[in-house]
Design an enzyme around this catalytic site. Structure first.
Site, mmCIF file in Angstrom:
data_model
loop_
_atom_site.group_PDB
_atom_site.id
_atom_site.type_symbol
_atom_site.label_atom_id
_atom_site.label_comp_id
_atom_site.label_asym_id
_atom_site.label_seq_id
_atom_site.Cartn_x
_atom_site.Cartn_y
_atom_site.Cartn_z
ATOM 1 N N PRO A 278 -5.868 9.309 -2.085
ATOM 2 C CA PRO A 278 -5.598 7.932 -1.480
ATOM 3 C C PRO A 278 -4.347 7.196 -2.309
ATOM 4 O O PRO A 278 -3.407 7.935 -2.468
ATOM 5 C CB PRO A 278 -6.573 7.238 -3.020
ATOM 6 C CG PRO A 278 -6.137 8.430 -4.416
ATOM 7 C CD PRO A 278 -6.556 9.932 -3.272
ATOM 8 N N GLY A 279 -3.945 6.038 -1.221
ATOM 9 C CA GLY A 279 -3.108 5.463 -1.498
ATOM 10 C C GLY A 279 -3.137 4.204 -1.812
ATOM 11 O O GLY A 279 -3.446 3.388 -3.102
ATOM 12 N N CYS A 345 15.439 -12.994 13.412
ATOM 13 C CA CYS A 345 15.332 -13.275 14.404
ATOM 14 C C CYS A 345 15.033 -12.973 15.242
ATOM 15 O O CYS A 345 15.263 -12.817 16.831
ATOM 16 C CB CYS A 345 16.969 -13.781 15.063
ATOM 17 S SG CYS A 345 17.974 -15.293 13.281
HETATM 18 N N1 LLP Z 1 -3.481 11.435 3.246
HETATM 19 C C1 LLP Z 1 -2.965 11.082 4.201
HETATM 20 C C2 LLP Z 1 -2.472 11.831 5.791
HETATM 21 C C3 LLP Z 1 -2.468 9.731 5.318
HETATM 22 O O1 LLP Z 1 -1.559 10.318 6.909
HETATM 23 C C4 LLP Z 1 -2.068 9.121 4.692
HETATM 24 C C5 LLP Z 1 -1.714 7.240 5.339
HETATM 25 C C6 LLP Z 1 -2.870 8.560 3.415
HETATM 26 C C7 LLP Z 1 -3.519 9.979 2.465
HETATM 27 C C8 LLP Z 1 -2.801 7.470 2.460
HETATM 28 O O2 LLP Z 1 -3.959 7.106 2.462
HETATM 29 P P1 LLP Z 1 -4.344 5.340 2.288
HETATM 30 O O3 LLP Z 1 -5.491 5.967 1.313
HETATM 31 O O4 LLP Z 1 -3.472 5.139 1.963
HETATM 32 O O5 LLP Z 1 -5.384 4.127 3.353
HETATM 33 N N2 LLP Z 1 1.511 1.989 6.920
HETATM 34 C C9 LLP Z 1 0.222 1.307 7.727
HETATM 35 C C10 LLP Z 1 -0.611 2.449 6.693
HETATM 36 C C11 LLP Z 1 -0.464 4.171 6.846
HETATM 37 C C12 LLP Z 1 -1.346 4.797 6.402
HETATM 38 C C13 LLP Z 1 -0.603 6.175 7.009
HETATM 39 N N3 LLP Z 1 -1.414 7.676 5.971
HETATM 40 C C14 LLP Z 1 -0.095 -0.093 6.489
HETATM 41 O O6 LLP Z 1 0.248 -0.870 6.433
HETATM 42 O O7 LLP Z 1 -1.455 -0.252 7.071
#
Ligand code: LLP
Length: 420
Positions: A278-279, A345
């Site tokens: 999770p992130g 800009c």
């Molecule tokens: N595991 C893998 C292999 C991933 O590629 C990602 C996120 C995660 C875990 C974590 O995912 P989460 O739980 O955070 O959804 N910059 C974008 C989000 C990119 C996510 C990339 N991969 C944004 O600001 O929405």
């Protein structure tokens, strides 16, 4: 739940009024709440506790917020790390995350990064192609090591999220196609230097419903049956991350408990140790971007509220049309409809068009909420702006956890060759 609330008409991070941070550190600045991070970490861990065989490994997706202070908190909460570069790997180690709970994901790990992972003794490589598996096996063998690995499978499921953060459809670059996974697994598992012990998936980010995740997990469950029928030993499955978080005041998202219950149901007969990455769900609502209104100028039908934060500080609205709730730090009963923009800009430097928000005027402080995930980590210095700083709050204390890097410091690292 988070710890950014109004007390006496002033928005606070825990017990610290945000104007105090603006005064001390200036704006724009990211502000994180330690209590919120800890709460979300505990809620997630307890929601998935008891799933799979043994305790699951919770590996925080560092890309969401790689600040060292945040990583130290996550390490203390028992999290490992999901890393996608040598740089993230070194951060995880520096923050005290146990190497055996570090998972190395990513579609383009270089040989040097694979070797670094082996040198640091990380717990698992998530291999994204047959060629990467061959490379890892070769490097591990040459080093006299055996790499624990799982094969990332692309289940071809639509996560129903923004196209730019969808990763589990057949046309995406991630993993191996599920219909080839069996054969690739069989070839890689025969290699010396590789302990191929299971499979991984991650179908996207900001997933708003459990349906696509459940569909993807079921496809993986079916693959496990065929792999085992062919005699392969499967002890680990990495279910990735992706659970969304509420950004709008009335957003309703599946809770970590709902997610955990679904995982428990779908994986009950898998007999594997599970890994979660999770992130966003941990850190998104643990941070705000604090900004000051520079001025308000008339627009065609609505005024432009020009703030001192810009797309270089918070790229998500420009990149993914993402919604970040905007409100004044001093509570206001009046509201306006405005276009909220930064000073950069180009027209993509727009946080919101025709947004109903609390009344703000030049000089007022305001926040973009839910900025703790994919905020500071995606910042740049475009337009020769300073690199945005970060502050961590705990109770009535706060500390700068990432300095503002002045545009002059960045310029000082540039060189003009002597032939000019
Ligand atoms: N595991 C893998 C292999 C991933 O590629 C990602 C996120 C995660 C875990 C974590 O995912 P989460 O739980 O955070 O959804 N910059 C974008 C989000 C990119 C996510 C990339 N991969 C944004 O600001 O929405």
């Amino acid at each position: 739940m988070n710890h950014f609330e109004y007390h006496g008409g002033i928005l606070h991070a825990e017990d610290v009024p945000l104007p105090q941070i603006a005064e001390a550190v200036g704006t724009p600045v990211y502000v994180y709440s330690q209590a919120t991070i800890e709460r979300h970490a505990r809620v997630f861990r307890s929601a998935v506790a008891g799933t799979g065989r043994g305790e699951p490994i919770c590996a925080f997706a560092i890309k969401a917020n790689p600040n060292l202070a945040v990583l130290h908190i996550m390490a203390r909460e028992g999290f490992g790390a999901d890393v996608v570069s040598g740089g993230e790997l070194e951060r995880a180690i520096t923050a005290g995350m146990p190497p055996e709970r570090i998972i190395f994901s990513g579609v383009g790990k270089t040989d040097a990064e694979l070797a670094l992972g082996l040198a640091r003794g990380i717990g698992q490589f998530n291999i994204e192609s047959e060629a990467e598996g061959l490379a890892l096996a070769g490097i591990a063998t040459a080093r006299g090591q055996t790499a624990n690995a799982v094969l990332r499978v692309n289940p071809d499921v639509d996560a129903q999220t923004h196209a730019k953060i969808s990763t589990g459809k057949a046309e995406n670059k991630f993993g191996v196609p599920i219909d080839q996974a069996h054969d690739i697994f069989a070839r890689l598992t025969a290699l010396p230097g590789l302990n191929l012990r299971g499979v991984a998936l991650h179908i996207g980010s900001m997933i708003a419903e459990l349906g696509p995740l459940e569909a993807a997990f079921k496809r993986i469950g079916a693959l496990l049956v065929t792999l085992r029928a062919a005699g392969h030993n499967i002890s680990h499955v990495d279910l990735g991350g992706g659970l969304g978080a509420p950004y709008k005041p009335d957003d309703v998202f599946p809770s970590p408990e709902d997610y955990g219950a679904m995982v428990r149901r779908v994986t009950s007969d898998w007999e594997v140790q599970l890994v979660f990455e999770p992130g966003r769900v941990i850190v998104a609502n643990a941070g705000v971007l604090l900004t000051r209104v520079i001025r308000v100028k008339p627009g065609m039908s609505h005024p432009f509220v020009i703030v001192d934060a810009a797309m270089n500080d918070l790229a998500r609205p420009a990149m993914y049309d993402a919604y970040h709730h905007f409100e004044s730090v001093m509570a206001h009963s009046d509201s306006i409809i405005a276009n909220i923009v930064g000073p950069i800009c180009e027209s993509s430097d727009t946080f919101a068009m025709e947004r109903s928000c609390t009344q703000v005027e030049a000089g007022d402080l305001a926040v973009f909420r839910s900025a703790g995930a994919y905020g500071a980590t995606m910042a740049s210095t475009y337009n020769s702006r300073d690199m945005v700083p970060e502050v961590l709050v705990s109770g009535d204390k706060f500390a700068i956890v990432a300095d503002r890097i002045a545009a002059a410091t960045i310029m000082a690292a540039e060189r003009v060759p002597d032939w000019i």
